[in-house]
Structures are given as structure tokens and as C-alpha cells.
Design a protein around this motif. Structure first.
Motif, short mmCIF file in Angstrom:
data_model
loop_
_atom_site.label_atom_id
_atom_site.label_comp_id
_atom_site.label_asym_id
_atom_site.label_seq_id
_atom_site.Cartn_x
_atom_site.Cartn_y
_atom_site.Cartn_z
N ASP A 44 0.82 -1.22 0.00
CA ASP A 44 0.00 0.00 0.00
C ASP A 44 0.85 1.26 0.00
O ASP A 44 0.51 2.26 -0.66
CB ASP A 44 -0.90 0.03 1.24
N SER A 45 1.95 1.25 0.77
CA SER A 45 2.75 2.47 0.90
C SER A 45 3.35 2.90 -0.44
O SER A 45 3.58 4.09 -0.66
CB SER A 45 3.84 2.28 1.95
N ILE A 46 3.61 1.94 -1.32
CA ILE A 46 4.11 2.28 -2.66
C ILE A 46 3.04 3.07 -3.41
O ILE A 46 3.33 4.11 -4.03
CB ILE A 46 4.46 1.01 -3.45
N HIS B 224 2.35 7.61 -4.93
CA HIS B 224 2.03 8.03 -6.29
C HIS B 224 0.55 8.35 -6.48
O HIS B 224 0.10 8.57 -7.61
CB HIS B 224 2.47 6.93 -7.27
N GLY B 225 -0.20 8.37 -5.38
CA GLY B 225 -1.61 8.72 -5.47
C GLY B 225 -2.44 7.76 -6.28
O GLY B 225 -3.39 8.16 -6.96
N VAL C 10 4.85 -3.56 -9.65
CA VAL C 10 3.96 -2.41 -9.58
C VAL C 10 4.07 -1.67 -10.91
O VAL C 10 5.00 -0.89 -11.12
CB VAL C 10 4.32 -1.47 -8.41
N ARG C 11 3.12 -1.93 -11.80
CA ARG C 11 3.17 -1.36 -13.15
C ARG C 11 1.94 -0.52 -13.41
O ARG C 11 0.84 -0.83 -12.97
CB ARG C 11 3.24 -2.47 -14.20
N ILE C 12 2.12 0.54 -14.16
CA ILE C 12 1.01 1.36 -14.62
C ILE C 12 0.48 0.73 -15.90
O ILE C 12 1.25 0.43 -16.81
CB ILE C 12 1.47 2.81 -14.89
N ALA D 185 10.81 2.54 -5.23
CA ALA D 185 10.10 1.91 -6.35
C ALA D 185 10.82 2.30 -7.62
O ALA D 185 11.15 3.47 -7.82
CB ALA D 185 8.64 2.36 -6.41
N SER D 186 11.10 1.31 -8.47
CA SER D 186 11.77 1.58 -9.75
C SER D 186 11.71 0.31 -10.60
O SER D 186 11.53 -0.79 -10.08
CB SER D 186 13.25 1.97 -9.53
#
Length: 295
Positions: free
Chosen positions: A215-217, A221-222, A289-291, A261-262
């Protein structure tokens, strides 16, 4: 004990089909794959059932290799790597459809006295003052539009009472925040009688530990995550260290943060404290974690 909690305990109670081979089933998932916390918890059960009763789990390290199929049983094969005077080590491979989906190494230790210190517990409000999942989710009906998602989120909270200190990621979409999150959790009912054993409390904490660690990730980034569809994610690896005894049916503070995150991956790290301030568990997890490409 509630029926929901009994169902969770039944889920974690594996069938022994050979001396070191166990079979588990799955419950319906919010996403079309087995919940990672379930596989980790079941693998720890399999490991623990091959260890002497005087040894307690003190750490686990795991990799999520493939998405699990919720409609198929999972077979857990245990290797007895080491049985020493103080420590016992087990390796567990979870298999579905002939392929490994998960790998876990767990270490168990006979109790002994030693040096003592710990990081102090951070400030947090009384969990009884915070909203339950059933009270919280209606506040975000504008973003939680899929009734199936809401139903399954609430179903997952029937066995575990999990309460956010601050709004969850889906509660502040579009508003980046500090990459830090706190939740209180405990089982939705007391554990007693034949089911009340030290390994079970560790297994239940392992199950819950995969629910909110990333969650913190999202907060940084909202983004709301898989619930709102603005992030595609999955657990990659998971590590836990069990420092002191605790009970999963008593309030535990899950204090979580993300240092980085990267590269399509994000790291979450956390400490879990008992309500009286003892550091019980440390946790680290990396996840995809991908957009989504359409954004």
C-alpha cells in the motif's frame, strides 16, 4: 468463533497425503489468482508439521513464481534440509498443474535466552476507535464501483478484522502522500481449544502480511491499486522474521513503509507490534507495480 474464521482455519488445515507431502485448497479470490498470503501460510503449515513441537518458526523467505489457479488444489512438498541441535530448516515447493508456483524456506529454533532490545513502537490510535471494513468501504463508493470487488473485499475481512489508521490507497486517488501506512489487525474471533497453538498464530500473521504491505508504494504516487485498476501488481518475494511471541487474535499494529520503487517493482518493509508495544515481526516484500499501458 465466527464461521468466517473457522472457514479460514479449515483453509489452512492441509491434508497430509504422504509423510512430507500435503495438499491444500483455495478460496475465491478478488483477482483471478490465488492470494499470495494464502500460499505462504499454507506452505508454512506444511513445513511446521515436519518439525518437532519444541521448535518455533523464527523466519521465512519465499518467492512467488507463478500465479496460482484458485480452482485447482495445491500440492506442498517438504524437504528436510537440516535438523540441528538448535535450528531446523525446511524447504517447501508448492506445485499446481505440474509446475512450481511458490518456493519457501523456513527456519525453526528451540527456545533460548539471549540479548534483548527492539525499535520502539510508533504512535498509533486505539484500534477500537477506527472504522471496520464494512463501515469504511461505503465512504468510497465513487471509486469502488465494481460490486464484485467490494463483495470479495468484505468477504476477506470477515475472518480478519483489519482497520486502516489513515485512508487506504483507494481513498485518496490522485493525491500523493508519504509512503507510510498503518493498519491494526486481528482475527475476527478468539482462538482457543485444540486450534490454539503457537504455529497457528504465526501462520495467520503470515496470511495477513500480504494484504496491505505494498500500500505504501501506491500512496507515494496517489494510486488506488488493483481495486481501482490504475496499477497492475503482484507479489514477487516475501520475508518475515518472528522476534517474540504474539497472538493473532489480539490487536497487532502493522507499520508499513516503502523506501523505493523503480523498474516496475516496488519495495515494502514493515514492523508488526503487539498492542502493549513489543516488536513481534519484521517483514519485507518486493512486488511488481506497473502502470497499465492504456494510461
Amino acid at each position: 468463533m465466527s464461521q468466517a474464521l473457522q472457514s479460514l482455519l479449515d483453509l489452512l488445515d492441509l491434508e497430509r497425503i504422504e509423510q512430507d507431502i500435503f495438499r491444500g485448497r483455495s478460496r475465491s479470490a478478488v483477482v483471478p489468482r490465488v492470494f499470495g498470503g494464502q500460499v505462504a501460510a499454507q506452505a508454512l503449515v506444511a513445513a511446521g508439521r515436519t518439525v518437532p513441537e519444541d521448535r518455533f518458526a523464527h523466519s521465512l523467505h519465499a518467492y512467488f513464481l507463478r500465479a496460482g489457479d484458485p480452482g485447482a488444489p495445491i500440492v506442498y512438498s517438504v524437504d528436510r534440509i537440516r535438523d540441528g541441535r538448535s535450528f531446523t530448516t525446511r524447504r517447501v515447493v508448492a506445485v499446481q498443474h505440474g509446475q512450481p508456483i511458490f518456493h519457501l524456506s523456513a527456519s525453526f529454533q528451540a527456545y533460548e535466552e539471549g540479548m534483548e532490545h527492539q525499535a520502539p513502537m510508533p504512535p498509533a490510535p486505539d484500534p477500537e476507535t477506527l472504522p471496520t471494513a464494512a463501515e469504511l468501504m461505503p465512504r468510497y463508493a465513487d471509486v469502488l464501483k465494481d460490486p464484485v470487488v467490494v463483495e470479495r473485499l468484505l468477504e476477506a475481512r470477515e475472518s480478519v478484522d483489519l482497520r486502516y489508521v489513515d485512508p487506504p490507497p483507494y481513498g485518496t486517488v490522485g493525491e500523493p502522500r508519504e509512503p507510510h501506512s498503518q493498519v491494526w489487525f486481528r482475527t475476527n474471533g478468539k482462538l482457543d481449544g485444540a486450534v490454539d497453538e503457537p504455529l497457528l498464530h504465526v501462520v495467520l500473521a503470515t496470511y495477513v502480511s500480504d494484504m496491505t504491505l505494498l500500500d505504501s508504494i501506491l500512496l507515494a504516487h496517489g494510486r488506488g491499486g488493483w481495486v481501482t485498476g490504475d496499477v497492475v501488481g503482484a507479489s514477487l518475494d516475501h520475508a518475515m522474521w518472528f522476534h517474540r511471541p504474539f497472538r493473532a487474535d489480539e490487536w497487532l499494529l502493522y507499520d508499513q513503509e516503502s523506501p523505493s520503487a523503480s523498474g516496475g517493482r516496488g519495495l515494502g518493509q514493515a514492523r508488526i507490534y503487539t498492542q502493549d508495544g513489543r516488536l513481534a515481526i519484521s517483514v519485507i516484500q518486493e512486488g511488481v507495480v506497473r502502470i497499465p499501458r492504456h494510461q
